[in-house]
Design an enzyme around this catalytic site. Structure first.
Site, PDB file in Angstrom:
ATOM      1  CG  ASP A 134     -35.548  95.314 -74.601  1.00 17.71           C
ATOM      2  OD1 ASP A 134     -36.328  95.664 -75.502  1.00 17.71           O
ATOM      3  OD2 ASP A 134     -35.696  94.270 -73.934  1.00 17.71           O
ATOM      4  NE  ARG A 173     -18.582  88.209 -72.214  1.00 20.15           N
ATOM      5  CZ  ARG A 173     -18.987  86.943 -72.051  1.00 20.15           C
ATOM      6  NH1 ARG A 173     -20.245  86.617 -72.206  1.00 20.15           N
ATOM      7  NH2 ARG A 173     -18.116  86.010 -71.724  1.00 20.15           N
ATOM      8  CE  LYS A 180     -39.122  93.381 -74.667  1.00 20.00           C
ATOM      9  NZ  LYS A 180     -38.278  93.779 -73.528  1.00 20.00           N
ATOM     10  CG  ASN A 191     -21.468  91.754 -75.044  1.00 28.15           C
ATOM     11  OD1 ASN A 191     -20.731  90.900 -75.510  1.00 28.15           O
ATOM     12  ND2 ASN A 191     -22.297  91.498 -74.050  1.00 28.15           N
ATOM     13  CE  LYS A 230     -29.986  87.780 -69.616  1.00 28.04           C
ATOM     14  NZ  LYS A 230     -28.939  87.263 -68.722  1.00 28.04           N
ATOM     15  CB  SER A 231     -23.138  90.931 -69.521  1.00 26.94           C
ATOM     16  OG  SER A 231     -22.147  90.519 -68.595  1.00 26.94           O
ATOM     17  CB  VAL A 232     -24.443  92.147 -64.092  1.00 28.09           C
ATOM     18  CG1 VAL A 232     -25.942  92.277 -64.270  1.00 28.09           C
ATOM     19  CG2 VAL A 232     -24.074  90.725 -63.666  1.00 28.09           C
ATOM     20  CG  HIS A 242     -43.070  90.558 -73.248  1.00 28.17           C
ATOM     21  ND1 HIS A 242     -42.574  90.733 -71.969  1.00 28.17           N
ATOM     22  CD2 HIS A 242     -42.073  89.943 -73.925  1.00 28.17           C
ATOM     23  CE1 HIS A 242     -41.356  90.252 -71.889  1.00 28.17           C
ATOM     24  NE2 HIS A 242     -41.023  89.758 -73.072  1.00 28.17           N
ATOM     25  CE1 TYR A 254     -38.173  90.583 -69.903  1.00 29.89           C
ATOM     26  CE2 TYR A 254     -36.769  92.490 -70.270  1.00 29.89           C
ATOM     27  CZ  TYR A 254     -37.409  91.371 -70.742  1.00 29.89           C
ATOM     28  OH  TYR A 254     -37.275  91.033 -72.061  1.00 29.89           O
TER      29      TYR A 254
END
Length: 279
Positions: free
Chosen positions: A47, A240, A77, A244, A234-236, A110, A52
């Site tokens: 997504d 994690r 979006k 998730n 979300k995570s980098v 959006h 962004y």
């Protein structure tokens, strides 16, 4: 491993993976590797959004992962400065070009931005109907639309949004909007599913997590899944990201679901801007 993710059938007959990977606030410099890693873990729904600023890097991440285009569900979006029909058409093509794809699985307005363009998101929606008709968007939907916005679309347009992506988490169940969606065949996608991390220290959530031997994030994401929400944390951080993803080998019983639902604070729980005034 990706086939363990359940799918939800949209009102146009297409299906969407219920768990995805969100790239909001992930810098362009980090987005390619984050998307590649997410796809390696097993995510198949990415997504992003024009706002962004990382569509090109998301597309590169998909290509780097070595997956066929049809294996990855891509959402983007429309930017808030592109609601006028000609601007929306140009912006949509720019998204396709940045992602280096000839179609999107899902394209959303959006925000309704009711204070701009005389609040004319209806004409914008009719342009999205064009994208669906010509096949460049397999499904179309909205984001941050309240019930009056959705009612106006229903009265003035032909195509019912496939999804409505809204802020939703245990502190903001957003049940009025979700109920309208359920009644009218609009799937709810939840952004900020863990309230920007605020719910992870909640005593109810930590107690449930301890009882189940799970992390607080896993508990909250599982709550979303069982409610029927489409969700994309979300995570980098690799650990994690993997954590998730590991939410399909346990379930919350009815009493536990209700404990979490009772955490709702209504509008006091909102972490982002209100759709009636934003923009």
């Amino acid at each position: 491993m990706a086939n363990i993710i359940p799918t939800v059938t949209l009102n146009d007959g297409n299906t969407i993976p219920q768990l995805g990977f969100g790239v909001f606030q992930i810098s362009p410099a980090d987005s390619t590797e984050a998307v590649r890693r997410a796809l390696d873990i097993g995510y198949r729904h990415i997504d992003t959004a024009q706002g962004y600023g990382n569509e090109a890097e998301v597309g590169q991440g998909v290509r780097t992962a070595g997956l066929a285009r049809e294996e990855v569900y891509l959402t983007s979006k429309l930017n808030n400065n592109a609601h006028r029909p000609a601007d929306a058409r140009a912006a949509f093509q720019a998204s396709l070009d940045a992602l280096r794809t000839d179609y999107l699985d899902l394209f959303l307005i959006h925000w309704p931005v009711p204070t701009r363009y005389d609040g004319d998101f209806v004409s914008t929606w009719k342009v999205l109907e064009e994208f669906k008709a010509d096949g460049r968007a397999r499904s179309i939907g909205v984001s941050n639309f309240q019930v009056p916005h959705l009612e106006r679309l229903a009265a003035e347009t032909e195509v019912v949004p496939a999804v409505n992506q809204i802020e939703a988490h245990p502190y903001l169940s957003n049940d009025e909007v979700r109920a309208y969606g359920a009644k009218n065949g609009i799937v709810t996608e939840a952004w900020s599913p863990i309230a920007q991390g605020a719910v992870l220290d909640d005593p109810t959530i930590t107690d449930i997590a301890a009882q189940l031997g799970r992390t607080p994030a896993q508990v909250v994401l599982r709550w979303h899944i069982q409610r029927g929400d489409v969700v994309f944390p979300k995570s980098v951080t690799p650990t994690r990201m993997a954590e998730n993803f590991q939410i399909f080998d346990f379930a919350l019983d009815e009493a536990t679901m209700e404990r979490i639902t009772r955490l709702d604070r209504g509008e006091d729980g909102r972490t982002g801007p209100h759709p009636d005034t934003f923009g």
